[in-house]
Design a protein around this motif. Structure first.
Motif, mmCIF file in Angstrom:
data_model
loop_
_atom_site.group_PDB
_atom_site.id
_atom_site.type_symbol
_atom_site.label_atom_id
_atom_site.label_comp_id
_atom_site.label_asym_id
_atom_site.label_seq_id
_atom_site.Cartn_x
_atom_site.Cartn_y
_atom_site.Cartn_z
ATOM 1 N N HIS A 171 1.864 8.015 -0.378
ATOM 2 C CA HIS A 171 3.268 8.285 -0.678
ATOM 3 C C HIS A 171 3.994 6.947 -0.759
ATOM 4 C CE1 HIS A 171 7.255 10.062 -0.525
ATOM 5 N NE2 HIS A 171 6.759 11.288 -0.434
ATOM 6 N N ARG A 172 4.709 6.759 -1.820
ATOM 7 C CA ARG A 172 5.430 5.495 -1.993
ATOM 8 C C ARG A 172 6.377 5.200 -0.822
ATOM 9 N NH1 ARG A 172 5.695 2.869 -7.121
ATOM 10 N NH2 ARG A 172 3.491 2.394 -7.435
ATOM 11 N N LYS A 173 6.988 6.251 -0.308
ATOM 12 C CA LYS A 173 7.939 6.016 0.786
ATOM 13 C C LYS A 173 7.227 5.616 2.068
ATOM 14 C CE LYS A 173 11.698 8.899 -0.926
ATOM 15 N NZ LYS A 173 12.381 10.205 -0.804
ATOM 16 N N ASP A 176 6.271 1.925 1.466
ATOM 17 C CA ASP A 176 7.440 1.071 1.590
ATOM 18 C C ASP A 176 7.841 0.911 3.052
ATOM 19 O OD1 ASP A 176 7.506 0.731 -1.102
ATOM 20 O OD2 ASP A 176 9.215 2.049 -1.491
ATOM 21 N N ARG A 190 6.787 -5.309 -4.078
ATOM 22 C CA ARG A 190 5.942 -4.900 -5.207
ATOM 23 C C ARG A 190 4.640 -5.689 -5.266
ATOM 24 N NH1 ARG A 190 5.789 -1.241 -5.104
ATOM 25 N NH2 ARG A 190 7.405 0.288 -5.276
ATOM 26 N N SER A 193 2.383 -4.736 -2.497
ATOM 27 C CA SER A 193 1.876 -3.398 -2.799
ATOM 28 C C SER A 193 0.695 -3.472 -3.768
ATOM 29 C CB SER A 193 3.017 -2.555 -3.391
ATOM 30 O OG SER A 193 2.539 -1.311 -3.824
ATOM 31 N N ALA A 283 -1.847 2.459 -3.819
ATOM 32 C CA ALA A 283 -0.464 2.082 -4.144
ATOM 33 C C ALA A 283 -0.085 2.429 -5.571
ATOM 34 C CB ALA A 283 -0.256 0.584 -3.901
ATOM 35 N N ASP A 287 5.567 1.132 -11.693
ATOM 36 C CA ASP A 287 6.765 0.998 -10.870
ATOM 37 C C ASP A 287 7.524 2.308 -10.714
ATOM 38 O OD1 ASP A 287 6.258 -1.607 -10.494
ATOM 39 O OD2 ASP A 287 7.808 -2.374 -11.838
ATOM 40 N N TYR A 289 6.867 5.367 -9.924
ATOM 41 C CA TYR A 289 6.593 6.401 -8.927
ATOM 42 C C TYR A 289 7.588 6.325 -7.772
ATOM 43 C CZ TYR A 289 2.241 7.359 -11.337
ATOM 44 O OH TYR A 289 1.317 7.708 -12.279
ATOM 45 N N THR A 290 7.995 7.497 -7.319
ATOM 46 C CA THR A 290 9.013 7.534 -6.268
ATOM 47 C C THR A 290 8.578 8.358 -5.059
ATOM 48 O OG1 THR A 290 9.992 9.453 -7.368
ATOM 49 C CG2 THR A 290 10.954 7.303 -7.864
#
Lengths: 530, 530
Positions: A171-173, A176, A190, A193, A283, A287, A289-290
């Motif tokens: 999950h991107r979140k 992050d 980035r 990642s 990852a 870019d 993906y949210t």
């Protein structure tokens, strides 16, 4: 160009990085498309078809560095256009143009174009198929995401890959949040990642060196990252992370872990949780993906240690041989083409902000997956070749070859063969006959055998005079009572043929061909795990 | 390009002359493709897939004046390429490259590209589908030709066009013979031939004027031609021509008439002779035809007198509005695109010399037909819109919507709905459920109704506790005993659903959708004539 005098003065070939599809390859590919489409439709998807080229400015600014790989059409007056680079940007453009459509499940199987350095060792072509499924619309959290994972499993099960694939998920979140908690500066998020994303092919030491070296990250920060991103697991790992107080204090990580918790619950309901591996190193390059991101790997897709090294050095040689390819090669793992790089066979994730890049205002959340059909094709073909029990693949689907034979004075019985073929076609039966006025019997048998036609209907003067013909199943063993065929009433030809095709297990289309991939099987596809 | 600041600074549209396909249009088009493909396969055809672009020099010199309509790719280094203009030249290129293949029946359904002036009134697009079927190889005379006519009939019958189409047929050798016998100078053969081809839209006086005026033909010669080319008919006309001693003294005409005689005999065996009209004015534009030529017209395809005039003047206005289009417009009737001009829905013929343009030496005789899918689509869509008895077209194929309802304290039964959906998918049943944790019952019904889903499976706390659920066929009339649904055992859910789908007449895919065009119908397609 002087071609009138010397007709073949140019090279007879297809453009570099493209190929003709034909014969058994075409049959296998079509069956793969058919299986995938069946699963999509089972979940209520519809398809759309966008033009092969788009206005150049639609594609501009969507692919970062990869924009250099976009094919442009020549400026012959009028609008400037480019061949599509993927199916996602045209889909987002279409959603933005059709504001009355606030939600849709759409699939699209079509060719995309990349002016890349072709690399056969990696299956990298300039023209290749993508097979995308996306869900657009606002729904309760993680329900569309869960159905995409379920659909992915149904597809690989229907292809006969039971137990031979894994869906890596992250999950991107969460990522992050981990980077923030570990102390990565915002402007390095980035690049760190993308270093982490290499962990599927490189050992941690190498990735750590990249972070602390060229990317200038604190060694301590890198070590803290290493503790997180090397972890893989299922529900157990997720629960550990949710008990990590530092992580849960981070808003992003907390939100991502809550999503993942809900997703896992839903995947369990869908009996596919055990196909999923929470992989903290995943990852994904793009870019946009949210949310949740995923990648499907199979034993056949990820390069094995030795073979992988071979592939790698082949790749490097290719890169050296062509200077233009150097930065392309360096970018290989960042490509969003699921058939390239790490060897995934499908990949995707949630992208909630792409449509608004076109619409300006309107936000339509999306989640999707792209299947790398060319790589799935290669693996399937290899598997079929090595599977001695697999039924031979036929290039056509003819069920009956209509033949004639006779002794002295035999006139070929052409009108009779045509009449019988016509009756079979009228009954919806796939049939052929020899396009010769007086064909020889061995030639007719050979024509049927070459194509694996299962039945012969054989006409002869005496039989016809008695209102009969012979039906013969091809390839029966010596000694079989029907080895030489069976006399039947010509009047009941259609029923006799149909019942025999039925007894053989459906029409040739259903029973023959690719093992584990019949439409029948697809309908029964049921993930056996979870 | 300043897009970061002002996101939508460019026009959100598709390139001129292209369109997105979506919704019901997409469903109708897919069904047309499906029907056509079924017929091709019934006759043993295989498909090949060639790249969308070819080397520029492959296409050069194949299309005469129309070459100016070819789309080139930009020169971004490397080979110069062009988008394919049709599917015939790539097929010939493929045959020439694969010299081991001496015969094949192949079909190809794909997009082709023409930088033409788009004309919506004529359905002329820059990107459009062609659907080609060709037979390559050396066989006894007229047998493949006859089977192509038979296939053409099966296709239009399967589309539900019974009795509403005519196959105009002629032979290049007969035409050449007529022109020679009438005294046309050799250097005027082609130009007179193209004047004759206009007889389907213009009266003889006008065509005669063109011949004797701008084309400088003797009035007497023109009159002699007029006596031949205005004739249409069947076997009777053919027999008359074969008794014409002057004509039979010409080698070319004699050979052509012998071919046609044989063809008619075969078409009678195939029960399609009555669908064919020997039309002495049919000449076809392309130079490469060497034998029989044909064109399919339908009541919906040829412009009616009044409407035709309207279309014509619309065309002229378009031409005037755009100077570049002037010569294109003049060329409209010579185009080899069956969807443009005279309004034919399919066209083709025998071309025995095209492959050798690539191979240099190897000669592979070919005969084929190209279906103008876009025009077939328009006519079919129009017919469906005006046919009140036609079943409504659904965009997706879902058979079951899984719902939940409950009173106070209702929690949405999400895990139960997921479990039931999963069971249905496992059984190969097309099913959906609402992606809401607590959906309202009316919302769920509306979602099912919008998509025409035929069945609802409804879950409730009390029913589940008793091991039951409700199944309800949507849209039953008031007073129907099952109007409010029926309680069934949850354990036998799959069987109950399957038997109901079966009773309704097969899955939604087979019974719903396009009238006269189901796969079922296609299988039964039987030309009723002859």
């Amino acid at each position: 160009m002087g071609k009138d005098k010397d007709k073949v003065s140019y090279q007879l070939k297809v453009p570099k990085g493209t190929k003709d599809w034909e014969g058994k390859d075409m049959v296998i590919r079509d069956k793969i498309f058919g299986n995938i489409t069946d699963v999509f439709k089972r979940h209520g998807a519809v398809t759309i078809d966008t033009p092969v080229f788009e206005l150049k400015e639609i594609l501009a600014g969507k692919y970062g560095e990869d924009s250099k790989l976009i094919y442009d059409l020549a400026d012959q007056g009028g609008e400037l256009c480019s061949l599509r680079y993927d199916l996602t940007v045209p889909f987002a453009r279409w959603l933005a143009m059709n504001s009355s459509i606030q939600n849709i499940k759409r699939y699209h199987i079509a060719k995309v174009y990349r002016r890349d350095q072709p690399a056969m060792t990696k299956g990298r072509m300039r023209e290749f198929y993508q097979c995308d499924f996306d869900i657009a619309g606002t729904y309760d959290p993680m329900l569309p995401d869960a159905e995409i994972i379920r659909i992915t499993c149904e597809i690989f099960e229907s292809l006969g890959w039971q137990g031979r694939y894994t869906i890596k998920i992250n999950h991107r979140k969460i990522l992050d949040g981990i980077f923030q908690v570990c102390g990565v500066p915002t402007d390095k998020l980035r690049t760190i990642s993308s270093a982490v994303d290499k962990l599927d092919k490189s050992p941690w030491e190498e990735v750590r060196r990249e972070m602390t070296g060229e990317k200038g990250l604190d060694a301590e920060v890198a070590d803290r990252i290493g503790e997180y991103v090397q972890r893989k697991g299922g529900r157990d790992l997720l629960d550990q992370l949710r008990q990590d107080e530092k992580l849960m204090a981070n808003e992003s990580a907390k939100a991502g872990l809550a999503d993942m918790d809900l997703l896992f619950t839903y995947l369990k309901s869908f009996s596919v949780l055990e196909r999923v591996s929470l992989d903290m190193s995943l990852a994904r390059g793009l870019d946009y993906y949210t949310g949740v991101i995923y990648e499907v790997i199979t034993e056949g897709s990820a390069p094995q240690t030795q073979e992988g090294q071979k592939l790698k050095s082949a790749g490097k040689k290719e890169a050296k041989a062509n200077k233009h390819a150097s930065n392309i090669d360096g970018e290989e793992d960042r490509s969003n083409d699921p058939t390239v790089g790490v060897g995934s066979v499908a990949a995707g994730g949630r992208y909630d902000n792409l449509v608004s890049m076109f619409s300006g205002k309107q936000q339509i959340p999306c989640v999707g997956i792209s299947f790398g059909v060319d790589r799935i094709f290669s693996i399937t073909k290899q598997r079929l070749a090595s599977d001695a029990s697999a039924a031979p693949i036929r290039t056509n689907e003819v069920d009956v070859f209509v033949m004639a034979f006779g002794g002295k004075g035999f006139d070929g019985l052409l009108p009779q063969r045509m009449e019988v073929a016509k009756r079979l076609w009228d009954a919806g039966i796939k049939a052929e006959f020899s396009w010769k006025v007086k064909p020889k019997l061995p030639q007719q048998f050979k024509a049927a055998e070459v194509n694996g036609v299962p039945f012969a209907v054989i006409l002869g003067d005496d039989e016809l005079a008695a209102g009969k013909c012979k039906i013969k199943e091809m390839g029966l063993p010596e000694g079989h009572p029907e080895k030489d065929g069976l006399l039947i009433e010509l009047a009941s030809l259609e029923q006799e043929v149909k019942s025999r095709i039925g007894r053989r297990g459906g029409s040739a289309e259903l029973s023959d061909g690719v093992d584990g991939m019949s439409l029948d099987e697809a309908a029964k596809a049921a993930p056996k795990t979870g």
